[in-house]
Write a protein that holds these residues in place. Sequence first.
Motif, short mmCIF file in Angstrom:
data_model
loop_
_atom_site.label_atom_id
_atom_site.label_comp_id
_atom_site.label_asym_id
_atom_site.label_seq_id
_atom_site.Cartn_x
_atom_site.Cartn_y
_atom_site.Cartn_z
N LEU A 10 0.83 -1.21 0.00
CA LEU A 10 0.00 0.00 0.00
C LEU A 10 0.86 1.26 0.00
N GLU A 11 1.95 1.24 0.76
CA GLU A 11 2.85 2.40 0.78
C GLU A 11 3.45 2.63 -0.61
N ASN A 12 3.83 1.52 -1.25
CA ASN A 12 4.38 1.63 -2.61
C ASN A 12 3.35 2.24 -3.56
N LEU A 13 2.11 1.77 -3.47
CA LEU A 13 1.06 2.33 -4.33
C LEU A 13 0.85 3.82 -4.05
N LEU A 14 0.86 4.19 -2.78
CA LEU A 14 0.68 5.61 -2.43
C LEU A 14 1.84 6.45 -2.98
N ALA A 15 3.05 5.89 -2.92
CA ALA A 15 4.21 6.63 -3.45
C ALA A 15 4.06 6.84 -4.96
N ARG A 16 3.57 5.81 -5.64
CA ARG A 16 3.35 5.95 -7.10
C ARG A 16 2.21 6.93 -7.39
N ILE A 17 1.18 6.90 -6.56
CA ILE A 17 0.06 7.85 -6.73
C ILE A 17 0.56 9.28 -6.53
N ALA A 18 1.46 9.46 -5.59
CA ALA A 18 2.03 10.79 -5.35
C ALA A 18 2.72 11.32 -6.61
N LEU A 19 3.19 10.39 -7.45
CA LEU A 19 3.82 10.77 -8.73
C LEU A 19 2.79 10.81 -9.86
N LYS A 20 1.50 10.74 -9.48
CA LYS A 20 0.35 10.81 -10.40
C LYS A 20 0.28 9.62 -11.36
N ASP A 21 0.57 8.46 -10.83
CA ASP A 21 0.45 7.20 -11.57
C ASP A 21 -1.00 6.69 -11.44
N GLN A 22 -1.76 6.82 -12.52
CA GLN A 22 -3.17 6.43 -12.48
C GLN A 22 -3.37 4.92 -12.32
N LYS A 23 -2.45 4.16 -12.86
CA LYS A 23 -2.53 2.70 -12.70
C LYS A 23 -2.41 2.32 -11.22
N ALA A 24 -1.55 3.03 -10.51
CA ALA A 24 -1.40 2.76 -9.07
C ALA A 24 -2.68 3.09 -8.32
N LEU A 25 -3.34 4.18 -8.72
CA LEU A 25 -4.62 4.52 -8.10
C LEU A 25 -5.66 3.43 -8.36
N GLU A 26 -5.70 2.96 -9.58
CA GLU A 26 -6.63 1.89 -9.94
C GLU A 26 -6.34 0.63 -9.11
N GLN A 27 -5.07 0.28 -8.99
CA GLN A 27 -4.70 -0.90 -8.20
C GLN A 27 -5.07 -0.72 -6.73
N LEU A 28 -4.81 0.47 -6.21
CA LEU A 28 -5.15 0.74 -4.82
C LEU A 28 -6.66 0.63 -4.62
N TYR A 29 -7.40 1.19 -5.58
CA TYR A 29 -8.86 1.16 -5.48
C TYR A 29 -9.35 -0.29 -5.42
N LYS A 30 -8.87 -1.11 -6.33
CA LYS A 30 -9.30 -2.51 -6.36
C LYS A 30 -8.93 -3.22 -5.06
N ARG A 31 -7.82 -2.83 -4.50
CA ARG A 31 -7.30 -3.49 -3.31
C ARG A 31 -8.07 -3.10 -2.04
N VAL A 32 -8.37 -1.81 -1.85
CA VAL A 32 -8.90 -1.36 -0.55
C VAL A 32 -10.31 -0.77 -0.59
N ALA A 33 -10.87 -0.54 -1.78
CA ALA A 33 -12.19 0.12 -1.85
C ALA A 33 -13.27 -0.62 -1.07
#
Length: 188
Positions: free
Chosen positions: A10-33
């Motif tokens: 999750l921290e890795n995904l948040l770090a990628r989201i901080a760099l505006k990686d939309q794929k990371a946001l999508e992955q995070l969403y699927k994981r924790v929504a």
Amino acid sequence: MENTFDPDELENLLARIALKDQKALEQLYKRVAPKLNGVAMIILRDTDLANDVLQESFLQIWHKADEYRRSLSEPMTWMTSLVRYRALDKLKAESREQTRRERHDEIEQLLEQNLVDSPLRDALNSNEQCRIHRCLRSLDVLNRNAILMAYYYGYSREDIAVHIEKPVNTVKVWLKRGLGRLAQCLGH
């Protein structure tokens, strides 16, 4: 169904989201929504409102991912807090809106009801007082409601401002403008 979340993932995904990686946001969403939606649902007890909060929370995660610090909290704890605070804000806003609708309905009923049954009967039983009622009805809704809330229900300007979620100065302007138009209508 897995109930645990890997904090490193999750921290890795948040770090990628901080760099505006939309794929990371999508992955995070699927994981924790589902989990976050459950938190919102417990607080709001309304599917539509919980879904709104979840969407707003993911927008917030998108914009604030660079502010996340693992030293302060685990990723899931941070995201759960975002959802929880948004859900509580939504709950307060819904409560205020419901109160506002009820007050608006009361005021509308007051203006529509037969004066014989009205608590204003004694005050509005002369021609002059009927003119006041007619002039009140001629005001725009904001001015009329502000005047009725202040002078019929006894709300302070500050109470009205909180109730309608506008600045106190706006309420003062509405009251002043409404009273001016009321006086003009009455020929004073």
